[in-house]
Design a protein around this motif. Structure first.
Motif, PDB file in Angstrom:
ATOM      1  N   TYR A  14      39.603  54.259  67.873  1.00 18.80           N
ATOM      2  CA  TYR A  14      39.329  53.404  66.723  1.00 18.80           C
ATOM      3  C   TYR A  14      37.941  53.689  66.139  1.00 18.80           C
ATOM      4  N   GLN A  15      37.844  53.762  64.812  1.00 21.29           N
ATOM      5  CA  GLN A  15      36.612  54.154  64.132  1.00 21.29           C
ATOM      6  C   GLN A  15      35.754  52.981  63.665  1.00 21.29           C
ATOM      7  N   GLY A  16      36.227  51.759  63.872  1.00 20.66           N
ATOM      8  CA  GLY A  16      35.436  50.600  63.460  1.00 20.66           C
ATOM      9  C   GLY A  16      35.761  50.138  62.054  1.00 20.66           C
ATOM     10  N   PRO A  17      35.441  48.885  61.731  1.00 12.28           N
ATOM     11  CA  PRO A  17      35.872  48.291  60.461  1.00 12.28           C
ATOM     12  C   PRO A  17      35.190  48.848  59.226  1.00 12.28           C
ATOM     13  N   TYR A  18      34.036  49.505  59.388  1.00 11.61           N
ATOM     14  CA  TYR A  18      33.366  50.059  58.214  1.00 11.61           C
ATOM     15  C   TYR A  18      34.006  51.367  57.762  1.00 11.61           C
ATOM     16  N   LYS A  19      34.704  52.035  58.680  1.00 11.77           N
ATOM     17  CA  LYS A  19      35.410  53.273  58.336  1.00 11.77           C
ATOM     18  C   LYS A  19      36.914  53.044  58.197  1.00 11.77           C
ATOM     19  N   ASP A  20      37.461  52.205  59.060  1.00  5.13           N
ATOM     20  CA  ASP A  20      38.888  51.903  59.019  1.00  5.13           C
ATOM     21  C   ASP A  20      39.127  50.713  58.100  1.00  5.13           C
ATOM     22  N   LYS A  21      39.727  50.941  56.967  1.00  7.33           N
ATOM     23  CA  LYS A  21      39.944  49.881  55.970  1.00  7.33           C
ATOM     24  C   LYS A  21      41.339  49.259  56.062  1.00  7.33           C
ATOM     25  N   SER A  22      42.070  49.576  57.132  1.00  2.54           N
ATOM     26  CA  SER A  22      43.416  49.030  57.262  1.00  2.54           C
ATOM     27  C   SER A  22      43.353  47.527  57.541  1.00  2.54           C
ATOM     28  N   ALA A  23      44.437  46.841  57.211  1.00  5.32           N
ATOM     29  CA  ALA A  23      44.499  45.395  57.416  1.00  5.32           C
ATOM     30  C   ALA A  23      44.661  45.032  58.882  1.00  5.32           C
ATOM     31  N   THR A  24      45.185  45.956  59.683  1.00  2.00           N
ATOM     32  CA  THR A  24      45.453  45.644  61.091  1.00  2.00           C
ATOM     33  C   THR A  24      44.240  45.803  61.990  1.00  2.00           C
ATOM     34  N   GLY A  25      43.316  46.711  61.655  1.00  4.48           N
ATOM     35  CA  GLY A  25      42.181  46.952  62.528  1.00  4.48           C
ATOM     36  C   GLY A  25      42.636  47.513  63.859  1.00  4.48           C
ATOM     37  N   LEU A  26      41.926  47.149  64.923  1.00  2.00           N
ATOM     38  CA  LEU A  26      42.257  47.625  66.259  1.00  2.00           C
ATOM     39  C   LEU A  26      43.495  46.874  66.763  1.00  2.00           C
ATOM     40  N   LYS A  27      44.567  47.608  67.009  1.00  2.34           N
ATOM     41  CA  LYS A  27      45.850  46.982  67.319  1.00  2.34           C
ATOM     42  C   LYS A  27      45.882  46.301  68.683  1.00  2.34           C
ATOM     43  N   SER A  28      44.975  46.660  69.576  1.00  3.27           N
ATOM     44  CA  SER A  28      44.984  46.052  70.908  1.00  3.27           C
ATOM     45  C   SER A  28      44.292  44.692  70.949  1.00  3.27           C
ATOM     46  N   ILE A  29      43.770  44.233  69.801  1.00  2.00           N
ATOM     47  CA  ILE A  29      43.354  42.838  69.655  1.00  2.00           C
ATOM     48  C   ILE A  29      44.321  42.203  68.676  1.00  2.00           C
ATOM     49  N   GLU A  30      45.150  41.313  69.163  1.00  6.32           N
ATOM     50  CA  GLU A  30      46.185  40.695  68.340  1.00  6.32           C
ATOM     51  C   GLU A  30      45.790  39.265  67.954  1.00  6.32           C
ATOM     52  N   THR A  31      46.078  38.894  66.714  1.00  7.08           N
ATOM     53  CA  THR A  31      45.837  37.527  66.250  1.00  7.08           C
ATOM     54  C   THR A  31      47.130  37.010  65.606  1.00  7.08           C
ATOM     55  N   PRO A  32      48.097  36.592  66.410  1.00  4.16           N
ATOM     56  CA  PRO A  32      49.387  36.157  65.873  1.00  4.16           C
ATOM     57  C   PRO A  32      49.300  34.932  64.971  1.00  4.16           C
ATOM     58  N   ASP A  33      48.231  34.146  65.135  1.00  6.49           N
ATOM     59  CA  ASP A  33      47.970  33.029  64.230  1.00  6.49           C
ATOM     60  C   ASP A  33      46.462  32.789  64.228  1.00  6.49           C
ATOM     61  N   ASP A  34      46.004  31.848  63.419  1.00  4.87           N
ATOM     62  CA  ASP A  34      44.561  31.651  63.243  1.00  4.87           C
ATOM     63  C   ASP A  34      43.870  31.042  64.461  1.00  4.87           C
ATOM     64  N   GLN A  35      44.647  30.587  65.440  1.00  5.71           N
ATOM     65  CA  GLN A  35      44.054  29.962  66.620  1.00  5.71           C
ATOM     66  C   GLN A  35      44.151  30.831  67.868  1.00  5.71           C
ATOM     67  N   THR A  36      44.898  31.924  67.812  1.00  4.15           N
ATOM     68  CA  THR A  36      45.206  32.705  69.015  1.00  4.15           C
ATOM     69  C   THR A  36      44.647  34.119  68.912  1.00  4.15           C
ATOM     70  N   ILE A  37      44.063  34.592  70.022  1.00  7.18           N
ATOM     71  CA  ILE A  37      43.604  35.975  70.093  1.00  7.18           C
ATOM     72  C   ILE A  37      44.018  36.545  71.441  1.00  7.18           C
ATOM     73  N   VAL A  38      44.589  37.752  71.398  1.00  3.63           N
ATOM     74  CA  VAL A  38      45.136  38.390  72.588  1.00  3.63           C
ATOM     75  C   VAL A  38      44.501  39.770  72.745  1.00  3.63           C
ATOM     76  N   PHE A  39      44.024  40.048  73.946  1.00  2.00           N
ATOM     77  CA  PHE A  39      43.387  41.332  74.239  1.00  2.00           C
ATOM     78  C   PHE A  39      44.291  42.145  75.151  1.00  2.00           C
ATOM     79  N   LYS A  40      44.587  43.384  74.742  1.00  2.00           N
ATOM     80  CA  LYS A  40      45.405  44.306  75.521  1.00  2.00           C
ATOM     81  C   LYS A  40      44.479  45.382  76.106  1.00  2.00           C
ATOM     82  N   LEU A  41      44.373  45.412  77.441  1.00  2.00           N
ATOM     83  CA  LEU A  41      43.436  46.302  78.106  1.00  2.00           C
ATOM     84  C   LEU A  41      44.128  47.534  78.658  1.00  2.00           C
ATOM     85  N   ASN A  42      43.339  48.600  78.831  1.00  2.00           N
ATOM     86  CA  ASN A  42      43.894  49.851  79.338  1.00  2.00           C
ATOM     87  C   ASN A  42      43.884  49.913  80.862  1.00  2.00           C
TER      88      ASN A  42
END
Length: 583
Positions: free
Chosen positions: A173-201
């Motif tokens: 991942y290149q970071g938000p200043y270079k990556d302009k996609s709406a999804t960002g880093l896919k291993s951090i999920e935000t299924p709703d405005d109250q929930t955040i999920v971290f997927k580790l390697n």
């Protein structure tokens, strides 16, 4: 610094060390200037406790922080201080003694929920969270904050990169200043405005402690402009910036949109917090003694020149001599000649008179002579000494034998760094210089400001190589008090960065790297503990680190300071989330 993990074993060790140091007192109406308050009272209790709202907490610091931006800092005092305006997913409980080592939910409504394999961690935010402008705080803002702080070294280079190391796809991942996609880093999920999920390697059982880092403080993407964000930080805590003048001052005032109902851990008693930067270190001490300020923001204790004034007489009962869980050491850069030769490194190991170094910074109130990387109150510590010398005063004969073995029988010349605004570190460097001179090693000391020490000088490999900086002064406290929390960012090859690095030796030993990775993935706590001590020995065999002393802070609390207690979670300084003032 940093924040730290606490296991039951570590908490027990800390409790014993705190109890041994304390003399009682504290709580109730204790006053640091009199009454029942005693020396070391703030190690285990809250001194001059008060529930009165109002007043101004005045702080001073001898240089400038690396940054007050929560996503661009690695100094322990900023991690501590930023909790006033930047709430994180979890944090350390503001409390006296060992209770202050407890990790509690902050933005999150509970500690993280882990999958069975500890590779997926889920948090839910509290309801009603708002920024200073009244807009809602969402899980997407936390995701964005982590992306900017860990994946954009071109703009933010000062902080650690644990998230980058452990999130799936973090290496790509290149970071938000270079990556302009709406999804960002896919291993951090935000299924709703109250929930955040971290997927580790890989499994990472310490994730709640990682979530205490200021890097998880939310940042609204629309307000972010990279390194300039420090000029207009958007508050999520009880205080917001009224003013900020780069390198000079900062003033915090109440955030009217902070709702105490969403924040059970912050009392927010002061009306204002005022900070002045670039104040001479001895002047800071004198202002403390004159009760002109509430605390020294750096939290490392009074200078050697001031020490006699606070160790005797009426001032002595207003001091707290806290263990910092930190090590002062010399980093020998393995990519700067002649320290690419292990025997040249061993020559320094034997030549340094560690007792003279400790004496130069103030003697026993400042710490104990060290022989290991891990301090005694960090889980995994094993007592050993790879390079013993009589009385810790150096061994000229062994040093000269090592010089002969490295092909430099008459010694050599090198350059050593020290932070210019830290008189104690300069004094330590001078003592090292004198030790090495006795065996023919000539040292030129170059001084740099602490605020830019890592981002512009000692933490920039290209600068270090170009200027042949062979010996670098360094102090380190664990990000959480286990061997991994202490060692990883200073001895793992993955911690070497173009700027802002903390592996100042540039140690990139495959065996050490593998041992660290293997140990942190091991779910057997006893095996992990043993591994940290084994890795410590591996690093000492490499000889690129010269431990000088395990640090202690000699802190002074003026009479006007209220709710004063030492936090072991933040390197043994006062807890700025509790600190208030009667003025």
């Amino acid at each position: 610094m940093k924040t730290r993990r606490v296991t039951a074993a570590v908490a027990s060790v800390l409790a014993l060390s705190l109890g041994a140091a304390a003399c009682g007192g504290g709580g109730g109406n204790n006053s640091s200037g009199g009454g029942n308050a005693k020396k070391d009272a703030a190690l285990t209790s809250i001194v001059n406790a008060s529930s009165k709202k109002g007043g101004t907490v005045n702080l001073e610091e001898s240089d400038v922080p690396d940054s007050l931006d929560p996503g661009n800092t690695y100094y322990g005092f900023v991690q501590n201080f930023s909790r006033l305006y930047a709430r994180t997913l979890t944090t350390f409980k503001p409390a006296a003694g060992k209770a202050g080592l407890t990790v509690v939910p902050d933005l999150a409504d509970s500690l993280g929920k882990a999958s069975a394999d500890a590779k997926t961690w889920t948090y839910h935010l509290r309801s009603g969270l708002k920024y200073q402008d009244g807009t809602p705080i969402t899980s997407k803002d936390v995701k964005y904050a982590i992306e900017r702080s860990n994946f954009a070294p071109e703009a933010l280079s000062n902080g650690p990169t644990y998230f980058k190391q452990y999130l799936v796809g973090g290496d790509k991942y290149q970071g938000p200043y270079k990556d302009k996609s709406a999804t960002g880093l896919k291993s951090i999920e935000t299924p709703d405005d109250q929930t955040i999920v971290f997927k580790l390697n890989q499994p990472f059982a310490d994730f709640d402690y990682l979530a205490t880092f200021s890097q998880t403080a939310p940042v609204p993407q629309a307000k972010d402009d990279g390194a300039k964000y420090v000029q207009h930080i958007v508050s999520s805590g009880p205080y917001q910036f009224q003013s900020y003048e780069e390198g000079a001052s900062a003033v915090l005032v109440r955030n009217k949109n902070w709702d105490p109902k969403t924040d059970p851990i912050r009392k927010a008693y002061p009306d204002k917090i005022s900070v002045k930067f670039k104040v001479n270190a001895v002047t800071v001490d004198n202002d403390l003694l004159a009760d002109k300020i509430t605390a020294d923001l750096a939290g490392t204790g009074v200078q050697p020149q001031t020490q006699p004034k606070v160790l005797t007489g009426k001032n002595a009962k207003s001091t707290d001599n806290s263990y910092a869980g930190a090590l002062q050491y010399l980093a020998l850069n393995v990519n700067v000649k002649p320290f690419d030769n292990v025997n040249c490194r061993k020559a320094v190991q034997y030549a340094v008179n560690k007792q003279s170094v400790l004496d130069a910074v103030g003697g026993s109130p400042k710490g104990d002579v060290a022989s290991t990387l891990l301090p005694p109150n960090v889980n995994g510590y094993t007592k050993f000494d790879t390079y013993p010398t009589a009385g810790n005063k150096g061994d000229v004969a062994k040093a000269k034998a090592a010089l002969k073995a490295c092909g430099q029988p008459n010694g050599f010349s090198t350059t050593m760094t020290a932070r210019s605004d830290r008189p104690a570190e300069v004094a330590a460097a001078t003592a090292v210089q004198n030790s090495l001179k006795a065996v023919g090693i000539k040292v030129d000391i170059k001084q740099f400001p602490s605020g830019k020490y890592f981002s512009n000088f000692a933490g920039v490999p290209s600068y270090v190589h170009d200027h042949k900086l062979g010996i670098l002064s360094m102090a380190w406290g664990s990000d959480w008090p286990t061997g991994y929390g202490f060692l990883e960012q200073i001895v793992d090859g993955g911690a070497i960065k173009p700027s802002g690095g903390t592996n100042l030796m540039e140690l990139n030993d495959p065996a050490i790297n593998k041992a660290l990775a293997t140990a942190i993935a091991n779910t057997d706590a006893a095996a992990r503990t043993k591994a940290w001590g084994d890795i410590d020995k591996m690093v000492m065999d490499n000889a690129s680190v010269v431990p000088l002393f395990y640090r202690k802070n000699l802190l002074y609390r003026p009479a006007s300071a209220t709710n004063v207690t030492v936090t072991q979670a933040y390197l043994g300084m006062y807890d700025y989330l509790l600190l208030s003032s009667s003025k």
